[in-house]
Design an enzyme around this catalytic site. Structure first.
Site, PDB file in Angstrom:
ATOM      1  N   HIS A 138      -9.041  -3.707  10.342  1.00 17.22           N
ATOM      2  CA  HIS A 138      -9.039  -3.508   8.887  1.00 17.22           C
ATOM      3  C   HIS A 138      -9.500  -4.769   8.145  1.00 17.22           C
ATOM      4  O   HIS A 138      -9.923  -4.686   6.998  1.00 17.22           O
ATOM      5  CB  HIS A 138      -7.624  -3.187   8.404  1.00 17.22           C
ATOM      6  N   GLU A 149      -9.665   4.162   6.525  1.00 19.36           N
ATOM      7  CA  GLU A 149      -8.789   4.649   7.597  1.00 19.36           C
ATOM      8  C   GLU A 149      -9.551   5.396   8.685  1.00 19.36           C
ATOM      9  O   GLU A 149      -9.338   5.168   9.872  1.00 19.36           O
ATOM     10  CB  GLU A 149      -7.657   5.496   7.028  1.00 19.36           C
ATOM     11  N   GLU A 173       0.845  -1.187   0.000  1.00 21.53           N
ATOM     12  CA  GLU A 173       0.000   0.000   0.000  1.00 21.53           C
ATOM     13  C   GLU A 173       0.887   1.246   0.000  1.00 21.53           C
ATOM     14  O   GLU A 173       1.833   1.288   0.769  1.00 21.53           O
ATOM     15  CB  GLU A 173      -0.907   0.032   1.230  1.00 21.53           C
ATOM     16  N   ALA A 222       2.244  -0.004  10.712  1.00 17.16           N
ATOM     17  CA  ALA A 222       1.952  -1.402  10.420  1.00 17.16           C
ATOM     18  C   ALA A 222       1.076  -1.467   9.185  1.00 17.16           C
ATOM     19  O   ALA A 222       0.598  -0.439   8.701  1.00 17.16           O
ATOM     20  CB  ALA A 222       1.223  -2.052  11.596  1.00 17.16           C
ATOM     21  N   MET A 223       0.860  -2.691   8.694  1.00 17.95           N
ATOM     22  CA  MET A 223       0.111  -2.858   7.449  1.00 17.95           C
ATOM     23  C   MET A 223      -0.803  -4.069   7.534  1.00 17.95           C
ATOM     24  O   MET A 223      -0.369  -5.148   7.945  1.00 17.95           O
ATOM     25  CB  MET A 223       1.104  -2.987   6.289  1.00 17.95           C
ATOM     26  N   GLU A 224      -2.041  -3.853   7.097  1.00 15.89           N
ATOM     27  CA  GLU A 224      -3.124  -4.828   7.308  1.00 15.89           C
ATOM     28  C   GLU A 224      -3.226  -5.903   6.236  1.00 15.89           C
ATOM     29  O   GLU A 224      -4.319  -6.426   5.994  1.00 15.89           O
ATOM     30  CB  GLU A 224      -4.446  -4.063   7.376  1.00 15.89           C
ATOM     31  N   HIS A 277      -6.073  -1.861  15.386  1.00 17.01           N
ATOM     32  CA  HIS A 277      -6.326  -1.148  14.135  1.00 17.01           C
ATOM     33  C   HIS A 277      -6.133  -2.069  12.928  1.00 17.01           C
ATOM     34  O   HIS A 277      -7.019  -2.187  12.077  1.00 17.01           O
ATOM     35  CB  HIS A 277      -5.393   0.061  14.049  1.00 17.01           C
ATOM     36  N   GLU A 278      -4.994  -2.734  12.866  1.00 21.82           N
ATOM     37  CA  GLU A 278      -4.725  -3.581  11.692  1.00 21.82           C
ATOM     38  C   GLU A 278      -5.692  -4.759  11.659  1.00 21.82           C
ATOM     39  O   GLU A 278      -6.174  -5.145  10.600  1.00 21.82           O
ATOM     40  CB  GLU A 278      -3.273  -4.076  11.687  1.00 21.82           C
TER      41      GLU A 278
HETATM   42  N1  B3K Z   1      -2.898   1.065   5.675  1.00 24.98           N
HETATM   43  C1  B3K Z   1      -1.576   1.261   6.199  1.00 24.98           C
HETATM   44  C2  B3K Z   1      -0.948   2.518   5.749  1.00 24.98           C
HETATM   45  C3  B3K Z   1      -0.248   2.439   4.444  1.00 24.98           C
HETATM   46  C4  B3K Z   1       0.568   3.679   4.204  1.00 24.98           C
HETATM   47  C5  B3K Z   1       1.138   3.714   2.838  1.00 24.98           C
HETATM   48  N2  B3K Z   1       2.028   4.834   2.641  1.00 24.98           N
HETATM   49  C6  B3K Z   1      -1.555   1.188   7.681  1.00 24.98           C
HETATM   50  C7  B3K Z   1      -2.825   1.508   8.368  1.00 24.98           C
HETATM   51  O1  B3K Z   1      -3.391   2.569   8.270  1.00 24.98           O
HETATM   52  O2  B3K Z   1      -3.325   0.638   9.021  1.00 24.98           O
HETATM   53 ZN    ZN Z   2      -5.276   1.911   8.812  1.00 27.76          ZN
END
Ligand code: B3K
Ligand code: ZN
Length: 898
Positions: free
Chosen positions: A305, A324, A125, A266-268, A301-302
């Site tokens: 998502h 978000e 992302e 972090a990333m989901e 949060h993750e």
């Molecule tokens: N969705 C990711 C953020 C990605 C950022 C890309 N530059 C994390 C989050 O908001 O949970």
């Molecule tokens: Zn997020």
């Protein structure tokens, strides 16, 4: 062309559906750090809902094209260019196989596939997938993925990807493979893989419907002792989403992987969340209470998502807040429920105060500068620059307003309808709003303006009491202030503002509320007024005495409230308001007003003085045992220097610093015995517990210690702080003690104790990168003096062997901490801070544009500063503008200078 061409502006109005769709993707990776081969076989067909195209245009960046096949035969009508691949005259429905090569070892951008600590990780992302393979890399193209990973078994014993493990086994030459399948359709930005030497802590839990789920937290072997809290947070998140929203984990297996080189939190990724180590690793010796709380919030949060983002995703990146804003709201509610359940209002308020403080400090500032944009932006140059406070935090406030309007049950009904309608789809913010409206039988057309209007709304309040008629009228009017010029220009009409209000009587109790036209007063002494016009009057009847209004209770809308309270009234509200948020708010208003008056005096060299009544108001909070320690800490903490500077007609960081230090010193000396008593009474002996109660005690005690560090006579504080440093069994207390020693040294000279503690801290935690980050950060944010400007310390630390510009956490700990969290030192009149900033933005730009662009933003409010600073900042911005290459930084500095 990529980096030097004039940036293209992408506009929301230009959205068109993709000409082709991709239904299935089979990826095969031969993982080698310098040369990874990726074979990508896709099922492609024309999109019946799009206009006919003769070409299939795929995105691709930093890829070496090898070959293309259609339905198993070599395909020659293909043209590879710097931004992708063009395939001419393709059939209507076909299998496309593409082979390409990328270089993860050299990928310092941390977007796409990269190597960190000898292991492979991905970050896709927003547009990183195109750095892995050619693709229709946009969120409205959803496919199911099968992923085969092949790598050397000794170097990469663990091979992970999204979904479920289908098979694994050995290959010739010491290699092995694993095949994963994700049964859910997903956009490419949710793809992930991890390969390397990692170990996992595991738990098996049963989900609501009784299915067994395997949960894993993967880390480097030496970090296994820091995974418990993340695992507990994950289990709590799973339970919470079932209970509060009826949403169950849909995969058999859910993994979290920690990596130390990571651009954000972090990333989901579906089933395979990848986390910055900062938001996973914790034990009492290495992590503070704040770290523990952040880990819980980010894990939540993750995880959340998975439904709000993954099962229902965004049609295009302009809709980013759809996932978000909603997911931030969900994580805020999760943390509040964890701290206080549904009913402990005081504990919930603590979380609310912390969230609002961030919003006001950061998002309001963003809204007043050149990057101001609506929650649903209209255009962007680089989408990574739009993962902003506005999209996240204001977006969350917008979601919260639905709940404020409809209640928890009405909000839940709206969420249920949203999933019923849109599960498995890529949708828009409008779709979300319609679901909420329809589920509650409401027309929410006016509410759309919250998504399309930039700027922070201002609500001014006038009140009138008619004693003879016992009527109290509240007139609200809405508009935008000077700073939000963009907002005023594009204003589309008044907003629907849920404005929560209470009326407080002479004794401090809430009065019953009965609006004109209502038969009787309601049970609830807080009323949410639906404020929909530019100016609107609400009249309360049967108001037996002139009340004091408690306005915008619990911060019911992301607006600025203007009302002329007297200092006495604020002190009264601070002591009595039944709404804990507004109690805190009254104290902040009182402090802000005093501090701004003092800053104005400091700016012109007039001696400073503080009224005894202000000291008395603070003393009452400090000694009020009926208030929770956590609340007292928040109420006694003065507004930040950055926030205060932003409130001045012309930002003057030096004057703000002088004013704030003056008040801190005054409160320290005047209430010395109370602070000392607090330090004694709020110790937390015994084993460390990360509970809200225990952390509240530590927070209040450590705040007291920080005030005591301002005392004219430092000896006693130094003794206390040094003892706390030595005896600490947790990082919260140890770091707070070190910070107090540094403050006291800056205020009084000397500093042998501070230096001894700093050296000890480094030696003790040399092998813990996250703690060494704290060591850098504490020094970067420390108070400076004329003899010892912090820029000198920072420059020296840049040359420290443990400093590494390529690691974002380390860069943030030293450079960002100094440039964004030490305003008085950063904005030195001699421009030394700005020169440093320009050097670092340029250096980072060549390594990691996303991180560079974040740093670039720390000068965006330059026009609001005093003339000397303004000139210095402009010069630095121009220097950067002339040299940077990335689209990311270019967008920021060009908007700042425009
Ligand atoms: N969705 C990711 C953020 C990605 C950022 C890309 N530059 C994390 C989050 O908001 O949970
Ligand atoms: Zn997020």
């Amino acid at each position: 062309m990529a980096d030097t061409a004039t940036p293209n502006v992408i506009r929301r109005a230009d959205y068109a559906p993709p000409a082709f769709l991709i239904d299935t993707v089979a990826l095969e990776f031969d993982l080698v750090p310098e040369r990874t081969i990726v074979k990508n076989t896709m099922r492609v067909r024309r999109n019946p809902d799009a206009s006919h195209a003769t070409q299939l245009a795929l995105m691709g960046e930093q890829l070496e094209f090898v070959s293309a096949e259609i339905d198993g035969k070599p395909f020659a009508n293909v043209h590879a260019h710097e931004h992708g691949l063009l395939l001419d005259h393709v059939p209507d429905d076909f299998e496309l196989t593409l082979t390409s090569v990328c270089n993860p070892a050299e990928n310092t951008t941390l977007s796409g596939l990269y190597v960190s600590g000898g292991n492979f990780f991905t970050q896709c992302e927003a547009e990183g997938f195109r750095r892995i393979t050619y693709f229709l890399d946009r969120p409205d193209v959803m496919a199911t993925y099968t992923v085969t990973l092949r790598a050397d078994k000794a170097d990469y014993p663990v091979l992970l990807s999204n979904g479920n493990l289908l098979e694994e086994g050995d290959l010739p030459d010491g290699r092995h493979f694993a095949r994963w399948e994700d049964p859910f359709r997903k956009p490419s930005y949710l793809f992930a893989l991890v390969a390397g030497k990692l170990v996992a802590v595991e738990e098996r839990v049963k989900s609501g419907s009784g299915k067994e789920k395997l949960l894993q937290v993967w880390v480097e072997p030496h970090d296994l002792d820091k995974t418990r809290h993340a695992m507990d947070s994950l289990i709590n998140s799973i339970r919470w989403d079932e209970e509060r929203f009826g949403l169950e984990l849909d995969l058999d297996r859910f993994m979290i992987v920690a990596v130390s080189d990571f651009n954000m939190g972090a990333m989901e990724n579906k089933g395979l969340n990848i986390f910055n180590t900062k938001y996973v690793l914790a034990n009492p010796e290495t992590a503070t209470d704040t770290d523990f709380a952040n880990i819980e919030a980010v894990v939540g949060h993750e995880y959340f998502h998975n439904w709000t983002g993954n099962r229902v995703t965004c049609r295009d990146w302009f809709q980013l807040s759809l996932k978000e804003g909603l997911t931030v709201f969900r994580d805020q509610e999760f943390s509040a429920d964890m701290a206080g359940g549904a009913t402990d209002e005081a504990a919930r308020a603590t979380k609310r105060i912390e969230d609002v403080r961030v919003l006001r400090q950061m998002q309001f500032a963003e809204d007043a500068g050149p990057m101001a944009h609506p929650v649903r932006p209209e255009s962007y140059v680089e989408i990574n620059n739009f993962y902003t406070m506005t999209v996240y935090e204001k977006g969350s406030e917008v979601v919260r307003m639905y709940q404020t309007l409809f209640g928890r049950d009405g909000f839940r009904k709206g969420m249920d309808l949203y999933f019923q309608r849109h599960d498995g789809q890529a949708v828009t913010c409008d779709d979300f709003r319609h679901a909420l409206a329809d589920a509650n039988g409401r027309d929410l057309a006016q509410f759309e303006r919250w998504y399309s209007q930039a700027g922070t709304p201002r609500v001014s309040v006038r009140t009138r009491y008619d004693a003879a008629q016992q009527r109290y009228s509240v007139t609200l009017s809405q508009g935008y202030g000077e700073a939000a010029s963009a907002a005023r220009e594009t204003q589309k009409g008044p907003l629907l503002i849920p404005f929560a209000i209470g009326l407080i009587g002479r004794e401090g109790a809430d009065l019953p509320l009965q609006l004109d036209g209502e038969a009787q007063a309601s049970d609830n002494t807080t009323r949410v007024l639906e404020f929909t016009q530019t100016e609107q009057t609400f009249t309360f009847v049967n108001v037996a005495q002139e009340p004091l209004p408690s306005l915008l209770r619990n911060f019911s809308a992301p607006v600025i409230v203007e009302y002329d309270y007297s200092a006495d009234q604020l002190a009264f509200l601070l002591a009595h308001d039944n709404d804990p948020f507004n109690r805190w708010e009254a104290g902040q208003r009182l402090a802000t007003r005093e501090l701004l008056t003092l800053a104005a005096r400091a700016a012109t060299g007039v001696p400073l003085q503080l009224d005894d009544s202000v000291v008395a108001a603070f003393a009452r909070v400090l000694t009020d045992e009926t208030l929770s320690p956590a609340f007292r800490e928040l109420a006694l903490m003065l507004p930040s220097e950055a926030y205060l500077a932003e409130q001045m007609p012309e930002s003057n960081p030096a004057a703000v610093h002088a004013a704030r230090q003056f008040v801190r010193k005054r409160l320290a000396n005047a209430l010395k015995s109370d602070w000392l008593k607090v330090v004694e009474q709020h110790r937390t002996p015994g084993a460390y517990e990360a509970t809200p109660e225990a952390s509240g005690h530590r927070a209040l005690k450590n705040l007291a210690l920080s005030y005591l560090a301002e005392l004219d006579d430092p000896a006693e504080t130094v003794r206390l702080a040094a003892a706390q440093y030595d005896a600490a069994n947790n990082m919260t207390d140890r770091a707070a003690a070190l910070s107090a020693l540094l403050s006291s040294a800056a205020a009084n000279g000397g500093g042998a104790d501070a230096q001894r503690a700093l050296d000890d801290f480094y030696r003790r935690f040399e092998k813990e990168p996250l703690v060494i980050d704290k060591w850098f950060a504490l020094q970067a944010v420390q108070r400076g003096s004329a003899q010892r400007p912090v820029i000198d310390v920072v420059r020296k630390l840049m040359a420290h062997p443990a400093f590494n510009l390529k690691n974002p956490n380390r860069a943030r700990s030293l450079i960002f901490s100094f440039c964004a969290a030490n305003p008085a030192q950063f904005h030195a009149e001699d421009g030394s801070g700005y020169a440093f900033w320009a050097e670092q933005v340029i250096a980072l730009d060549a390594i990691n544009p996303q991180v560079a662009a974040r740093l670039a933003r720390s000068l965006e409010l330059w026009r609001r500063f005093t003339p000397t600073l303004r000139d210095g900042m402009r010069a630095a911005l121009e220097k950067v503008a002339a040299q940077v290459k990335s689209r990311d930084v270019r967008e920021i500095v060009e908007k700042a200078l425009a």
